[in-house]
Design a protein around this motif. Sequence first.
Motif, PDB file in Angstrom:
ATOM      1  N   VAL A  78      16.092 -71.450   0.387  1.00 34.38           N
ATOM      2  CA  VAL A  78      16.887 -70.750  -0.385  1.00 34.38           C
ATOM      3  C   VAL A  78      15.903 -70.097  -1.480  1.00 34.38           C
ATOM      4  N   ILE A  79      15.927 -68.748  -1.650  1.00 36.22           N
ATOM      5  CA  ILE A  79      15.048 -68.091  -2.589  1.00 36.22           C
ATOM      6  C   ILE A  79      16.022 -67.408  -3.625  1.00 36.22           C
ATOM      7  N   ASP A  80      15.935 -68.115  -4.777  1.00 34.76           N
ATOM      8  CA  ASP A  80      16.700 -67.603  -6.049  1.00 34.76           C
ATOM      9  C   ASP A  80      16.423 -66.179  -6.670  1.00 34.76           C
ATOM     10  N   PRO A  81      17.361 -65.381  -6.360  1.00 35.83           N
ATOM     11  CA  PRO A  81      17.092 -63.935  -6.902  1.00 35.83           C
ATOM     12  C   PRO A  81      16.267 -63.838  -8.243  1.00 35.83           C
ATOM     13  N   VAL A  82      16.490 -64.743  -9.186  1.00 34.15           N
ATOM     14  CA  VAL A  82      15.413 -64.719 -10.466  1.00 34.15           C
ATOM     15  C   VAL A  82      14.020 -64.892  -9.884  1.00 34.15           C
ATOM     16  N   ALA A  83      13.675 -65.673  -9.117  1.00 34.92           N
ATOM     17  CA  ALA A  83      12.270 -65.811  -8.669  1.00 34.92           C
ATOM     18  C   ALA A  83      11.933 -64.668  -7.863  1.00 34.92           C
TER      19      ALA A  83
END
Length: 294
Positions: free
Chosen positions: A17-22
């Motif tokens: 799960v890739i956070d949008p901030v990252a």
Amino acid sequence: MSAAEPPGDGDDQLLVVIDPVARRSDGESVRIAKDVLSAGAHAKICLPDTPEEFARALSRRGARRPVVVGDDHALLRAVAQLHRERELAAGVLSLIPVGAAHALEVAHALGVPQGAVAAARTALDGAVRRLDLLVDDSDGVVLGRLRIPAPPPPPPGSGTPHAGVTAVWDTCRSLVTSLVRPAPVAATTNPGTHRLRIEADGVLLSDLDTPVRDLSVTSQGGGGLADVVVRTGSGEDVTAEAKAVTVSGADFRYRADIQTAGPVRTRTWTVRAGAWGLMLPGPASADAAAGARW
């Protein structure tokens, strides 16, 4: 929201799960993490754009082991959700830390490697470490450190007497207030302090008549205890080890890891021993960093 990646050679099933901030802050580190994870395991990549999509992806993980790519906020969000679902103890989380340095302090204190490659390899081949969790009576979670810092100073001019009609209004308001309820103990005699009752496992550490400048409750990482430090207005430190800490008094705010909450008038935090699992470097590295540093 999600994209399938070609399966790797390993048998491990991952939900990445890739956070949008990252994704916005360091796309290159995100790409490297995806490549390493996909080469070593069957990885399903999820790209949520909102907290709701983030939660939905985690809740639909099935038998896949979750790997979060992001900062401390993303890690806290994942732990909090799994705790609310009462599935935290049954699984293991991994974190690939991507973000600004100040937003990765919790991750690094827990022992998560710096750098996308090292963290991704740890997610694949590391060791599971069971960690304690601070849980409050509203079901909030703290991974490492809780603080009640000194209250901010009053704004400039707040104590300056008014003139004319405003002065008359202030006088009337003060009179009505004094008639309606007794005046509380004034914190202005000790600016920058709280009036709090603090108990650790039922033992009184500080009462309302003692000004408190700062309270710190820090998980020891394992063993089911937290270190409690009460700094009084005179600069004295009162310390204890406890499984539960209760704070009550006038409205106060607190900082749980990197998030500020409140105001509340009472709150109890309890240590849940070994409540969650985090993938960390193998035994040799983990032993060297056995205690989290906050």
